[in-house]
Design a protein around this motif. Structure first.
Motif, PDB file in Angstrom:
ATOM      1  N   ARG A  23      -2.848   3.267   0.568  1.00  0.00           N
ATOM      2  CA  ARG A  23      -1.376   3.259   0.475  1.00  0.00           C
ATOM      3  C   ARG A  23      -0.857   4.500  -0.252  1.00  0.00           C
ATOM      4  O   ARG A  23       0.162   5.071   0.123  1.00  0.00           O
ATOM      5  N   ALA A  24      -1.548   4.924  -1.310  1.00  0.00           N
ATOM      6  CA  ALA A  24      -1.112   6.088  -2.083  1.00  0.00           C
ATOM      7  C   ALA A  24      -1.310   7.390  -1.303  1.00  0.00           C
ATOM      8  O   ALA A  24      -0.528   8.329  -1.458  1.00  0.00           O
ATOM      9  N   GLU A  25      -2.337   7.455  -0.462  1.00  0.00           N
ATOM     10  CA  GLU A  25      -2.603   8.666   0.323  1.00  0.00           C
ATOM     11  C   GLU A  25      -1.496   8.918   1.343  1.00  0.00           C
ATOM     12  O   GLU A  25      -1.245  10.067   1.709  1.00  0.00           O
ATOM     13  N   ASN A  26      -0.871   7.882   1.816  1.00  0.00           N
ATOM     14  CA  ASN A  26       0.135   8.006   2.875  1.00  0.00           C
ATOM     15  C   ASN A  26       1.347   7.126   2.577  1.00  0.00           C
ATOM     16  O   ASN A  26       1.552   6.105   3.231  1.00  0.00           O
ATOM     17  N   PRO A  27       2.158   7.510   1.581  1.00  0.00           N
ATOM     18  CA  PRO A  27       3.323   6.688   1.253  1.00  0.00           C
ATOM     19  C   PRO A  27       4.233   6.522   2.469  1.00  0.00           C
ATOM     20  O   PRO A  27       4.428   7.452   3.239  1.00  0.00           O
ATOM     21  N   GLY A  28       4.753   5.340   2.637  1.00  0.00           N
ATOM     22  CA  GLY A  28       5.651   5.080   3.747  1.00  0.00           C
ATOM     23  C   GLY A  28       4.945   4.658   5.033  1.00  0.00           C
ATOM     24  O   GLY A  28       5.598   4.249   5.988  1.00  0.00           O
ATOM     25  N   TRP A  29       3.615   4.787   5.087  1.00  0.00           N
ATOM     26  CA  TRP A  29       2.885   4.335   6.265  1.00  0.00           C
ATOM     27  C   TRP A  29       2.714   2.832   6.192  1.00  0.00           C
ATOM     28  O   TRP A  29       2.679   2.249   5.117  1.00  0.00           O
ATOM     29  N   VAL A  30       2.598   2.208   7.352  1.00  0.00           N
ATOM     30  CA  VAL A  30       2.458   0.761   7.418  1.00  0.00           C
ATOM     31  C   VAL A  30       1.290   0.382   8.330  1.00  0.00           C
ATOM     32  O   VAL A  30       0.921   1.130   9.235  1.00  0.00           O
ATOM     33  N   PHE A  31       0.731  -0.785   8.066  1.00  0.00           N
ATOM     34  CA  PHE A  31      -0.283  -1.377   8.929  1.00  0.00           C
ATOM     35  C   PHE A  31       0.418  -2.326   9.890  1.00  0.00           C
ATOM     36  O   PHE A  31       1.275  -3.101   9.474  1.00  0.00           O
ATOM     37  N   ARG A  32       0.066  -2.259  11.176  1.00  0.00           N
ATOM     38  CA  ARG A  32       0.634  -3.146  12.177  1.00  0.00           C
ATOM     39  C   ARG A  32      -0.503  -3.755  12.990  1.00  0.00           C
ATOM     40  O   ARG A  32      -1.313  -3.024  13.566  1.00  0.00           O
ATOM     41  N   PRO A  33      -0.582  -5.077  13.066  1.00  0.00           N
ATOM     42  CA  PRO A  33      -1.613  -5.687  13.908  1.00  0.00           C
ATOM     43  C   PRO A  33      -1.325  -5.410  15.382  1.00  0.00           C
ATOM     44  O   PRO A  33      -0.169  -5.269  15.781  1.00  0.00           O
TER      45      PRO A  33
END
Length: 85
Positions: A23-33
């Motif tokens: 999460r810290a490496e890519n702020p604003g990125w999300v996981f989507r199934p």
């Protein structure tokens, strides 16, 4: 135990730390199934995407081995990487 292409992480605390690192490496990125999780006996599968909210950056799948309803091994397999714009 979590097997990624470049590392193995052990223990619940280690898994939590690794998830926070991602999460810290890519702020604003999300996981989507992608689709529904599936399972057979002690093996489960879930496809997912990771990237900015409006873009695909990484497509992966997780394969999990379980015992008594608890994940005991997790394998993350990267199937596609795109450079987000």
């Amino acid at each position: 135990m979590w097997h990624e292409p470049d590392r193995i992480t052990r223990g619940r605390k280690g898994l939590g730390r690794r998830a926070e690192e991602l999460r810290a490496e890519n702020p604003g990125w999300v996981f989507r199934p992608v689709g529904l999780a599936s399972e057979l006996d002690d093996i489960g599968h879930l496809g997912w995407q990771y990237g900015p909210a409006d873009q695909l950056a990484v497509a992966d799948m997780d394969i999990a081995r379980t015992k008594d309803g608890v994940i005991i091994e997790l394998y993350t397999i990267v199937t596609e990487i795109r450079q987000p714009s």
